[in-house]
Design an enzyme around this catalytic site. Structure first.
Site, PDB file in Angstrom:
ATOM      1  N   HIS A 144     104.592 -14.529 -24.928  1.00  0.00           N
ATOM      2  CA  HIS A 144     103.213 -14.162 -24.567  1.00  0.00           C
ATOM      3  C   HIS A 144     102.191 -14.859 -25.460  1.00  0.00           C
ATOM      4  O   HIS A 144     101.004 -14.685 -25.281  1.00  0.00           O
ATOM      5  CB  HIS A 144     103.066 -12.649 -24.635  1.00  0.00           C
ATOM      6  CG  HIS A 144     102.942 -12.101 -26.035  1.00  0.00           C
ATOM      7  ND1 HIS A 144     103.710 -12.552 -27.098  1.00  0.00           N
ATOM      8  CD2 HIS A 144     102.135 -11.141 -26.556  1.00  0.00           C
ATOM      9  CE1 HIS A 144     103.370 -11.885 -28.189  1.00  0.00           C
ATOM     10  NE2 HIS A 144     102.429 -11.027 -27.887  1.00  0.00           N
ATOM     11  N   ASP A 204      91.947  -6.039 -41.645  1.00  0.00           N
ATOM     12  CA  ASP A 204      92.070  -6.913 -40.477  1.00  0.00           C
ATOM     13  C   ASP A 204      90.787  -6.791 -39.657  1.00  0.00           C
ATOM     14  O   ASP A 204      89.891  -6.015 -40.005  1.00  0.00           O
ATOM     15  CB  ASP A 204      93.353  -6.615 -39.680  1.00  0.00           C
ATOM     16  CG  ASP A 204      93.364  -5.264 -38.976  1.00  0.00           C
ATOM     17  OD1 ASP A 204      92.316  -4.864 -38.429  1.00  0.00           O
ATOM     18  OD2 ASP A 204      94.423  -4.615 -38.942  1.00  0.00           O
ATOM     19  N   GLU A 228     106.279 -17.478 -35.752  1.00  0.00           N
ATOM     20  CA  GLU A 228     107.720 -17.272 -35.942  1.00  0.00           C
ATOM     21  C   GLU A 228     108.515 -18.317 -35.163  1.00  0.00           C
ATOM     22  O   GLU A 228     109.538 -18.812 -35.633  1.00  0.00           O
ATOM     23  CB  GLU A 228     108.100 -15.853 -35.502  1.00  0.00           C
ATOM     24  CG  GLU A 228     107.587 -14.785 -36.473  1.00  0.00           C
ATOM     25  CD  GLU A 228     107.516 -13.364 -35.907  1.00  0.00           C
ATOM     26  OE1 GLU A 228     107.022 -12.481 -36.631  1.00  0.00           O
ATOM     27  OE2 GLU A 228     107.941 -13.137 -34.757  1.00  0.00           O
ATOM     28  N   HIS A 275      99.281  -6.647 -36.111  1.00  0.00           N
ATOM     29  CA  HIS A 275      98.427  -6.650 -37.304  1.00  0.00           C
ATOM     30  C   HIS A 275      99.171  -6.132 -38.522  1.00  0.00           C
ATOM     31  O   HIS A 275      99.046  -6.675 -39.614  1.00  0.00           O
ATOM     32  CB  HIS A 275      97.163  -5.820 -37.058  1.00  0.00           C
ATOM     33  CG  HIS A 275      96.204  -6.521 -36.146  1.00  0.00           C
ATOM     34  ND1 HIS A 275      95.126  -5.940 -35.593  1.00  0.00           N
ATOM     35  CD2 HIS A 275      96.183  -7.792 -35.697  1.00  0.00           C
ATOM     36  CE1 HIS A 275      94.477  -6.808 -34.832  1.00  0.00           C
ATOM     37  NE2 HIS A 275      95.112  -7.934 -34.869  1.00  0.00           N
ATOM     38  N   GLN A 285     113.141 -10.057 -33.683  1.00  0.00           N
ATOM     39  CA  GLN A 285     112.711 -11.370 -33.188  1.00  0.00           C
ATOM     40  C   GLN A 285     112.967 -12.546 -34.125  1.00  0.00           C
ATOM     41  O   GLN A 285     113.408 -13.603 -33.702  1.00  0.00           O
ATOM     42  CB  GLN A 285     111.215 -11.304 -32.853  1.00  0.00           C
ATOM     43  CG  GLN A 285     110.662 -12.641 -32.401  1.00  0.00           C
ATOM     44  CD  GLN A 285     109.444 -12.477 -31.558  1.00  0.00           C
ATOM     45  OE1 GLN A 285     109.509 -11.888 -30.497  1.00  0.00           O
ATOM     46  NE2 GLN A 285     108.326 -13.002 -32.001  1.00  0.00           N
ATOM     47  N   ALA A 293      94.701  -9.934 -25.100  1.00  0.00           N
ATOM     48  CA  ALA A 293      94.006 -10.312 -26.341  1.00  0.00           C
ATOM     49  C   ALA A 293      93.526 -11.776 -26.281  1.00  0.00           C
ATOM     50  O   ALA A 293      92.978 -12.207 -25.277  1.00  0.00           O
ATOM     51  CB  ALA A 293      94.890 -10.027 -27.550  1.00  0.00           C
ATOM     52  N   GLU A 294      93.813 -12.557 -27.346  1.00  0.00           N
ATOM     53  CA  GLU A 294      93.317 -13.950 -27.371  1.00  0.00           C
ATOM     54  C   GLU A 294      94.414 -14.931 -26.916  1.00  0.00           C
ATOM     55  O   GLU A 294      94.362 -16.123 -27.169  1.00  0.00           O
ATOM     56  CB  GLU A 294      92.791 -14.290 -28.784  1.00  0.00           C
ATOM     57  CG  GLU A 294      93.763 -14.837 -29.821  1.00  0.00           C
ATOM     58  CD  GLU A 294      94.886 -13.901 -30.241  1.00  0.00           C
ATOM     59  OE1 GLU A 294      95.151 -12.872 -29.567  1.00  0.00           O
ATOM     60  OE2 GLU A 294      95.544 -14.216 -31.251  1.00  0.00           O
ATOM     61  N   GLN A 295      95.433 -14.403 -26.206  1.00  0.00           N
ATOM     62  CA  GLN A 295      96.620 -15.217 -25.916  1.00  0.00           C
ATOM     63  C   GLN A 295      96.376 -16.395 -24.978  1.00  0.00           C
ATOM     64  O   GLN A 295      97.103 -17.392 -25.022  1.00  0.00           O
ATOM     65  CB  GLN A 295      97.738 -14.312 -25.384  1.00  0.00           C
ATOM     66  CG  GLN A 295      98.263 -13.381 -26.467  1.00  0.00           C
ATOM     67  CD  GLN A 295      98.837 -12.086 -25.911  1.00  0.00           C
ATOM     68  OE1 GLN A 295      99.135 -11.985 -24.727  1.00  0.00           O
ATOM     69  NE2 GLN A 295      99.005 -11.098 -26.770  1.00  0.00           N
ATOM     70  N   SER A 346     104.135 -14.150 -33.026  1.00  0.00           N
ATOM     71  CA  SER A 346     105.309 -14.714 -32.351  1.00  0.00           C
ATOM     72  C   SER A 346     105.251 -16.240 -32.370  1.00  0.00           C
ATOM     73  O   SER A 346     106.270 -16.916 -32.545  1.00  0.00           O
ATOM     74  CB  SER A 346     105.369 -14.245 -30.896  1.00  0.00           C
ATOM     75  OG  SER A 346     105.544 -12.853 -30.859  1.00  0.00           O
TER      76      SER A 346
END
Ligand code: UDP
Length: 474
Positions: free
Chosen positions: A365, A112, A373, A21, A350, A388-390, A370
């Site tokens: 993940h 957020d 990116e 976040h 990263q 989470a919402e992955q 990510s």
């Protein structure tokens, strides 16, 4: 008296703990600063957890006010979302004090999703208030629609025998619901229900996606016959908002980059599970053997294993000692793979890694930061959702957008075996018959559409300018 005439508009952004976040909040702040010459202040609840967090704050270019995390009642809220909600709620008095004493009166307050408890403070002070969803539009729809699902669905969501319907968006498979929806009796479920209901009380929602990527979801969110009936406030797709490699200069990334410099183009699979992802000892060993079996080059950022939790590192963010993984990897793994592989402890820069021309795949993940990116680096993914919402993200990436391959079963349900890992790595990395793979082709198309959205006149550029205009309007 302050001369308001000559002062720029002042935007105050409020971030919950965790880099997933904090990074997109800071990057949004930088856009207001660079593109609109606003004064920007970041309020961040920080745990002073790691160098990574300190570095992100140092490179923010904005004014930063760190809010120490309040003491939570002992044992309260074991689940991550509960801890985040409680932490952010306890910070409300500090936010009131900060907002009401700022020298330059804030023109807008942006939080957020975990910061929605502070929205009434902005309302009291007559400051315009927005929610910034650092994830995508399909997730926003599910979160806001949760209040309706809560009334119409009986029993656990994960036990439903058909997907959950969301007006105007793709249905969500029961196994894909975000973590707080996994158990309706857990406190994190009621916390998320509350924040889903708070979002429509803002003056608008900014979301880290772009029109061309998710036009169906975005149209539904605005349509009064679909999600607009529940959300009620304008939605601005302003993404992708993400870091550039130049914001990572504080990290000692030289040795990783030097290693990558020596590898052939598109040959390396980069393996990292976000700022928080951890997994079992058994699963880590399967990954090690899988990488070895694939015979492909790799950079693997390794953390200590955990049993039964997948987000153990979220609040510590890269803190740890370099030998945390000693005795975890199979015996002789590092020696056997030293010519083709690099094991990095805890944390990697990263964006710098993903932008390197040697990197050809990202075993990820699927955290939304990510993901963006990776897409903006033109790197296809192997989706390995953890928390989470992955799980939703993995479905979106593999089944809707076609930029990722994924495991046959969810890694949160079953240990993924080495043969499957090796075959996915080979599938994405290897260019068959000299042709570019389907996922690589798609990722490049999507990257191009994002670049267009961000350029002057593009949809996201225009949406942020609209928000800026509203803020200037006071
Ligand atoms: N990150 C990084 N190095 C690491 C781990 C994470 O730079 O070793 C950054 C990553 O680039 C991303 C953020 O931390 O910007 C993680 O956000 P994301 O939304 O992907 O996932 P989360 O960590 O919130 O699950």
């Amino acid at each position: 008296m302050e001369d308001m005439q000559n002062q720029p508009p002042h935007v105050v952004l409020f971030s919950s703990p965790g880099l997933g976040h904090l990074i997109p909040i800071i990057e949004l702040g930088k856009r207001f600063l660079r593109h609109h010459n606003f004064k920007v202040t970041i309020l961040a609840v920080t745990f002073q957890a790691s160098n990574a967090e300190a570095e992100v704050l140092r490179s923010s270019l904005c004014d930063v006010i760190e809010i120490p995390p309040p003491d939570l009642p002992a044992g309260a809220g074991a689940a991550l979302a509960t801890r985040l909600c409680m932490t952010m709620r306890a910070a409300v008095p500090a936010i009131r004090a900060a907002l009401s004493t700022m020298q330059l009166r804030p023109s807008a307050f942006i939080v957020d999703i975990f910061g929605t408890d502070s929205l009434p403070v902005a309302a009291e002070l007559n400051i315009r208030k927005f929610v910034y969803v650092t994830s995508h539009a399909w997730f926003l729809s599910l979160l806001v629609y949760l209040s309706v699902l809560d009334e119409i669905i009986e029993g656990q969501y994960v036990d439903q025998n058909k997907p959950l319907t969301i007006p105007g968006s793709s249905p969500v498979r029961p196994e894909d619901v975000f973590d707080p929806m996994q158990d309706r009796n857990d406190m994190q479920y009621s916390e998320c229900l509350t924040l889903g209901k708070a979002i429509p009380r803002s003056d608008g929602v900014l979301v880290n996606t772009w029109e061309e990527l998710q036009c169906r979801d975005l149209e539904a969110l605005r349509d009064q016959n679909l999600m607009g009936r529940v959300l009620k406030v304008p939605v601005y797709a302003v993404g992708p908002i993400m870091r550039e490699p130049d914001s990572e200069t504080g990290w000692d990334s030289g040795w990783v980059v030097q290693w990558l410099d020596k590898q052939p183009r598109d040959s390396v699979v980069y393996v990292l599970f976000g700022s928080g992802g951890t997994m079992s000892y058994e699963q880590m060993r399967e990954i090690a053997f899988g990488l070895e079996l694939s015979e492909q080059r790799f950079v693997w950022v390794v953390r200590a294993p955990t049993e039964g939790v997948t987000d153990a590192a979220y609040l510590t963010m890269g803190r740890g000692t370099s030998d945390d993984w000693d005795g975890v990897l199979p015996e002789g793994f590092v020696e056997r793979t030293w010519e083709v592989g690099l094991v990095v402890p805890q944390w990697a820069p990263q964006v710098t890694v993903l932008r390197h021309s040697s990197v050809g795949a990202f075993l990820s993940h699927c955290g939304w930061g990510s993901t963006l990116e990776s897409v903006m680096s033109g790197v296809p993914m192997i989706a390995w959702p953890l928390y989470a919402e992955q799980r939703m993200n993995a479905t979106l990436l593999a089944e809707e957008l076609g930029v990722a391959v994924r495991t046959k079963e969810l890694p949160t349900k079953k240990v993924v075996r080495r043969e499957e890992i090796a075959s996915m790595v080979r599938e994405v990395i290897q260019l068959r018959d000299g042709r570019i793979s389907a996922v690589t082709k798609r990722v490049k198309e999507i990257k191009h559409s994002a670049e267009k959205a961000l350029s002057p006149g593009g949809s996201s550029h225009t949406a942020l300018a609209q928000v800026a205009k509203i803020i200037i309007g006071g």
